[in-house]
Design a protein around this motif. Structure first.
Motif, PDB file in Angstrom:
ATOM      1  N   ASN A   5      43.036  41.905  40.050  1.00 53.45           N
ATOM      2  CA  ASN A   5      42.199  42.569  40.646  1.00 53.45           C
ATOM      3  C   ASN A   5      40.603  42.104  40.295  1.00 53.45           C
ATOM      4  OD1 ASN A   5      43.543  43.679  42.943  1.00 53.45           O
ATOM      5  ND2 ASN A   5      43.305  45.611  41.765  1.00 53.45           N
ATOM      6  N   LYS A   6      40.843  41.892  38.794  1.00 50.89           N
ATOM      7  CA  LYS A   6      39.941  40.826  38.807  1.00 50.89           C
ATOM      8  C   LYS A   6      39.682  39.519  38.980  1.00 50.89           C
ATOM      9  CE  LYS A   6      39.212  44.119  34.563  1.00 50.89           C
ATOM     10  NZ  LYS A   6      40.304  44.500  32.547  1.00 50.89           N
ATOM     11  N   ARG A   7      41.175  38.455  38.749  1.00 50.10           N
ATOM     12  CA  ARG A   7      41.337  37.313  38.631  1.00 50.10           C
ATOM     13  C   ARG A   7      40.462  37.562  40.674  1.00 50.10           C
ATOM     14  NH1 ARG A   7      46.695  36.762  35.961  1.00 50.10           N
ATOM     15  NH2 ARG A   7      47.267  37.222  37.691  1.00 50.10           N
ATOM     16  N   LEU A   8      41.003  38.012  41.744  1.00 44.91           N
ATOM     17  CA  LEU A   8      40.303  38.091  42.915  1.00 44.91           C
ATOM     18  C   LEU A   8      38.879  38.312  42.514  1.00 44.91           C
ATOM     19  CD1 LEU A   8      43.537  39.791  44.971  1.00 44.91           C
ATOM     20  CD2 LEU A   8      42.769  37.510  45.013  1.00 44.91           C
ATOM     21  N   MET A   9      38.485  39.756  42.298  1.00 43.74           N
ATOM     22  CA  MET A   9      37.230  39.434  42.138  1.00 43.74           C
ATOM     23  C   MET A   9      36.542  37.767  41.919  1.00 43.74           C
ATOM     24  SD  MET A   9      36.501  43.107  41.725  1.00 43.74           S
ATOM     25  CE  MET A   9      35.172  43.545  41.625  1.00 43.74           C
TER      26      MET A   9
END
Length: 148
Positions: A5-9
């Motif tokens: 999720n951090k990478r996607l954000m």
């Protein structure tokens, strides 16, 4: 929060920044875009009234007039078919002369008077911007055809 999720954000934020930067660049480009028109195109109403554009052609012989203030100059630009009256307030280039090529940038008033903010004189006896040379050639052909 998971690493995925951090990478996607992070990727989403990066894409958003790129889109915003591209929008700013395109906006700045659009505001600084200046089109070239010939005196014939201006006379035919193809040039925008009140928007900045360039007109190129020859300075008509005998048309240069200086106002009493010593700063304002009035002259006529022609492509041998049509003429456009121009007024300019400022110093003219040293190579600006009657019968020579010039390109003026400014706005066209509702009265048909072109109010130049910049005057560019051709810098060499043999040089003329390709657009201006083509426009003069086309206007000359049109004038010759109409006379016959």
């Amino acid at each position: 929060m998971k690493a995925r999720n951090k990478r996607l954000m992070l990727v989403g934020g990066g894409i958003a920044l790129l889109v915003a930067a591209a929008a700013l660049v395109l906006s700045a480009f659009q505001q600084n875009l200046v089109f070239f028109h010939t005196p014939s195109e201006v006379a035919e109403g193809k040039a925008p009234v009140g928007k900045t554009f360039r007109v190129g052609g020859m300075v008509e012989t005998g048309s240069i007039q200086r106002d009493a203030d010593g700063v304002t100059v009035r002259f006529v630009i022609t492509d041998t078919a049509k003429v456009i009256p121009v007024s300019y307030r400022g110093s003219l280039p040293d190579l600006f002369k009657e019968g020579k090529g010039a390109v003026v940038q400014g706005t066209l008033g509702a009265d048909g008077q072109f109010r130049a903010t910049e005057v560019l004189a051709k810098h060499d006896e043999n040089y003329m911007p390709p657009e201006a040379a083509h426009a003069l050639e086309q206007a000359h052909k049109t004038a010759t055809t109409v006379q016959q």
